[in-house]
Design a protein around this motif. Structure first.
Motif, PDB file in Angstrom:
ATOM      1  N   ALA A 309       0.814  -1.123   0.017  1.00  0.00           N
ATOM      2  CA  ALA A 309      -0.045  -0.234   0.182  1.00  0.00           C
ATOM      3  C   ALA A 309       1.001   1.188   0.043  1.00  0.00           C
ATOM      4  N   PRO A 310       0.585   2.304  -0.754  1.00  0.00           N
ATOM      5  CA  PRO A 310       1.305   3.528  -0.773  1.00  0.00           C
ATOM      6  C   PRO A 310       1.348   4.381   0.349  1.00  0.00           C
ATOM      7  N   LEU A 311       2.383   4.944   0.737  1.00  0.00           N
ATOM      8  CA  LEU A 311       2.562   5.493   2.350  1.00  0.00           C
ATOM      9  C   LEU A 311       1.384   6.769   2.482  1.00  0.00           C
ATOM     10  N   SER A 312       0.741   7.078   1.358  1.00  0.00           N
ATOM     11  CA  SER A 312       0.086   8.126   1.231  1.00  0.00           C
ATOM     12  C   SER A 312      -1.350   7.452   1.764  1.00  0.00           C
ATOM     13  N   GLY A 313      -1.582   6.325   1.951  1.00  0.00           N
ATOM     14  CA  GLY A 313      -2.739   6.021   2.541  1.00  0.00           C
ATOM     15  C   GLY A 313      -3.508   4.962   1.475  1.00  0.00           C
ATOM     16  N   GLY A 314      -4.695   4.206   2.069  1.00  0.00           N
ATOM     17  CA  GLY A 314      -5.181   3.350   1.019  1.00  0.00           C
ATOM     18  C   GLY A 314      -4.965   1.841   0.824  1.00  0.00           C
ATOM     19  N   ALA A 315      -5.611   1.077   0.145  1.00  0.00           N
ATOM     20  CA  ALA A 315      -5.384  -0.256  -0.356  1.00  0.00           C
ATOM     21  C   ALA A 315      -4.217  -0.197  -1.038  1.00  0.00           C
ATOM     22  N   PRO A 316      -3.403  -1.520  -1.317  1.00  0.00           N
ATOM     23  CA  PRO A 316      -2.472  -1.615  -2.212  1.00  0.00           C
ATOM     24  C   PRO A 316      -2.601  -1.241  -3.389  1.00  0.00           C
ATOM     25  N   ASP A 317      -3.905  -1.301  -4.066  1.00  0.00           N
ATOM     26  CA  ASP A 317      -3.997  -0.719  -5.373  1.00  0.00           C
ATOM     27  C   ASP A 317      -4.569   0.735  -5.400  1.00  0.00           C
ATOM     28  N   ALA A 318      -4.661   1.374  -4.375  1.00  0.00           N
ATOM     29  CA  ALA A 318      -4.924   2.852  -4.339  1.00  0.00           C
ATOM     30  C   ALA A 318      -3.855   3.473  -4.992  1.00  0.00           C
ATOM     31  N   GLN A 328       2.187  17.438  10.180  1.00  0.00           N
ATOM     32  CA  GLN A 328       3.396  18.440  10.384  1.00  0.00           C
ATOM     33  C   GLN A 328       3.773  19.098   9.107  1.00  0.00           C
ATOM     34  N   GLY A 329       2.925  18.824   8.073  1.00  0.00           N
ATOM     35  CA  GLY A 329       3.179  19.514   6.700  1.00  0.00           C
ATOM     36  C   GLY A 329       4.151  18.734   6.068  1.00  0.00           C
ATOM     37  N   ARG A 330       4.788  17.493   6.268  1.00  0.00           N
ATOM     38  CA  ARG A 330       5.482  16.785   5.407  1.00  0.00           C
ATOM     39  C   ARG A 330       4.780  15.768   4.326  1.00  0.00           C
ATOM     40  N   TYR A 331       5.607  15.502   3.540  1.00  0.00           N
ATOM     41  CA  TYR A 331       4.585  14.787   2.318  1.00  0.00           C
ATOM     42  C   TYR A 331       5.030  13.072   2.922  1.00  0.00           C
ATOM     43  N   LEU A 332       3.644  12.418   2.825  1.00  0.00           N
ATOM     44  CA  LEU A 332       3.902  11.069   3.197  1.00  0.00           C
ATOM     45  C   LEU A 332       4.481  10.241   2.352  1.00  0.00           C
ATOM     46  N   VAL A 333       4.330  10.641   1.051  1.00  0.00           N
ATOM     47  CA  VAL A 333       5.406   9.866   0.130  1.00  0.00           C
ATOM     48  C   VAL A 333       6.616  10.790   0.168  1.00  0.00           C
ATOM     49  N   PRO A 334       7.763  10.478   0.660  1.00  0.00           N
ATOM     50  CA  PRO A 334       8.882  11.228   0.585  1.00  0.00           C
ATOM     51  C   PRO A 334       9.294  11.682  -0.783  1.00  0.00           C
ATOM     52  N   ALA A 335      10.093  12.950  -0.875  1.00  0.00           N
ATOM     53  CA  ALA A 335      10.409  13.476  -1.972  1.00  0.00           C
ATOM     54  C   ALA A 335      11.171  12.451  -2.944  1.00  0.00           C
ATOM     55  N   MET A 336      11.876  11.712  -2.242  1.00  0.00           N
ATOM     56  CA  MET A 336      13.180  10.845  -3.160  1.00  0.00           C
ATOM     57  C   MET A 336      12.488   9.345  -3.099  1.00  0.00           C
ATOM     58  N   ALA A 337      11.364   9.270  -2.668  1.00  0.00           N
ATOM     59  CA  ALA A 337      10.713   7.890  -2.862  1.00  0.00           C
ATOM     60  C   ALA A 337      10.485   7.330  -4.095  1.00  0.00           C
ATOM     61  N   HIS A 338      10.920   6.246  -4.267  1.00  0.00           N
ATOM     62  CA  HIS A 338      10.676   5.587  -5.990  1.00  0.00           C
ATOM     63  C   HIS A 338       9.184   5.740  -6.172  1.00  0.00           C
ATOM     64  N   ALA A 339       8.297   5.524  -5.415  1.00  0.00           N
ATOM     65  CA  ALA A 339       6.936   5.449  -5.823  1.00  0.00           C
ATOM     66  C   ALA A 339       6.577   6.772  -6.463  1.00  0.00           C
ATOM     67  N   ARG A 340       7.357   7.797  -5.881  1.00  0.00           N
ATOM     68  CA  ARG A 340       7.175   9.371  -6.315  1.00  0.00           C
ATOM     69  C   ARG A 340       7.608   9.746  -7.555  1.00  0.00           C
TER      70      ARG A 340
END
Length: 423
Positions: A309-318, A328-340
């Motif tokens: 599941a993406p770190l932004s939330g939801g099911a695995p296929d979300a 705190q205003g930080r991206y849930l999917v980090p700036a250098m994460a592969h998914a981003r």
């Protein structure tokens, strides 16, 4: 779609079939007797492909043989081993060759094209005999089962026909590459897949021997493996884990509509029913990655290891929500994460159909045999260039072999392998 004289299954003549055509038809009948070669669409929805393929409800993964093994037909408007079977087999041998005369200015392009066309037509016949349910001597008495052989040609071959065709351009160089010229590019790709590793090894060896007898020169070969897939509905594609422990290939085109839009070439006629493949052998620093704590690993990927599941939330296929932030205003999917970094929204490209396999050549050389299929080479190039600009996961990967190939349109007794491109 409308058809013309370049479509598969049209002979355009009333002449007596050649000996090779008779052999192909006889072998094709044997293959067809054990397999339909098609299945329901991804996620279990029966659909018809847009280019005159099987009717609704026909099986795309194939039918079961007497021994209970699902078989996959080599025949059809598109080659097997790309989206059928829907769930990739567990084992692969991918081999790259040079063809005689390619790239030599003293060999007229027309002669090279004619010779390559004859070789590919005969190779298609050899592929059919390997997959015939009656058995082939090269398999040592083993049934072929779900064996598929997928054939692609490199940019030199395509450019000898028309430099403007899809597949005529080489890959550019990228960051974190460690490879000699001998494992870059190539004229011919042969991807052999099956659930039985012995079938893969024997079939790859038989094709290698045949090609070398016909003056092809081997560049490199890589065997790979995937873990068994969880139980899924027929025709459904389920991601499996790579050596890093994460699910691989979650965001891919799945439905027939998505595959038609993102993977299969609709035109020009010479390449209709083909697709552009990219293959990359990526050595991974598995030990260093796994030495990190789980949170650090997940932030590098941008997904949870447990279920993908993406770190932004939801099911695995979300869908990955690139704008989602913490309190705190930080991206849930980090700036250098592969998914981003690999997200099509950031690359401005389409989706690629990924068919990756893990490999292990020894304790210091293990990783991912990355294989993807797309309509445009730009889909991969734009994605890889964005990863080169910054991607946490890429710091653990080094490319040690690479190439791009036009996967040829499907073939039949009337239209040999490679005929639409090279005839």
């Amino acid at each position: 779609m409308t058809t013309d004289s370049t479509q598969l299954g049209e002979s355009g003549t009333q002449e007596r079939p050649s000996r090779r055509q008779a052999l192909v038809r006889g072998t094709a009948a044997t293959v067809a007797a054990g397999s339909t070669g098609y299945a329901v669409g991804a996620r279990g929805w029966p659909t018809a492909p847009p280019d005159g393929g099987p009717p609704e409800g026909a099986s795309k993964a194939g039918s079961s043989s007497a021994a209970g093994m699902v078989t996959v037909s080599a025949l059809g408007p598109r080659q097997a081993g790309v989206d059928r079977p829907a769930q990739p087999q567990q084992h692969v041998a991918l081999s790259v060759y040079d063809l005689p005369g390619a790239g030599h200015p003293d060999v007229p392009g027309s002669d090279f094209v004619r010779r390559s066309g004859r070789l590919l037509a005969e190779l298609g016949t050899r592929v059919l005999t390997l997959g015939a349910q009656g058995g082939d001597a090269a398999l040592g008495g083993l049934p072929p089962g779900d064996l598929t052989v997928t054939v692609g040609v490199g940019p030199h071959v395509v450019a000898a026909v028309d430099g403007d065709l899809p597949g005529a351009r080489e890959l550019p160089g990228f960051a974190r590459e460690d490879m000699p010229d001998s494992v870059q590019g190539g004229d011919l790709m042969v991807q052999v897949c099956a659930s039985d590793p012995q079938v893969v090894t024997l079939a790859d060896g038989a094709l290698r021997a045949w090609l070398q007898e016909h003056s092809a020169t081997a560049r490199w070969t890589q065997h790979g493996f995937r873990p068994p897939a969880p139980t899924a509905r027929p025709g459904q594609r389920v991601p499996v884990r790579n050596l890093l422990g994460f699910l691989d290939g979650i965001v891919v085109p799945r439905t027939e509509r998505e595959l038609a839009r993102e993977v299969w070439l609709p035109a020009p006629a010479r390449v209709r029913g083909g697709t552009v493949a990219v293959v990359r052998r990526l050595r991974l620093d598995v030990a260093r990655f796994l030495a990190q704590d789980l949170e650090t690993q997940e932030r590098a990927i941008g997904r949870r290891r447990e279920d993908g599941a993406p770190l932004s939330g939801g099911a695995p296929d979300a869908p990955v929500d690139l704008g989602a932030k913490s309190a705190q205003g930080r991206y849930l999917v980090p700036a250098m994460a592969h998914a981003r970094r690999a997200h099509p929204g950031g690359t401005g490209s389409g989706l690629m159909l990924r068919r990756g396999y893990s490999y292990a050549n020894g304790p210091d050389d293990r990783g991912l045999l990355f294989i993807c299929f797309q309509r445009e080479l730009r889909t991969f190039v734009a994605t890889q260039q964005r990863l080169d600009d910054g991607d946490e996961l890429s710091s653990f990967a080094t490319a040690t072999a690479s190439g791009t190939f036009l996967v040829l349109p499907g073939f039949s007794a009337e239209r040999p392998l490679g005929a639409s491109l090279l005839s």
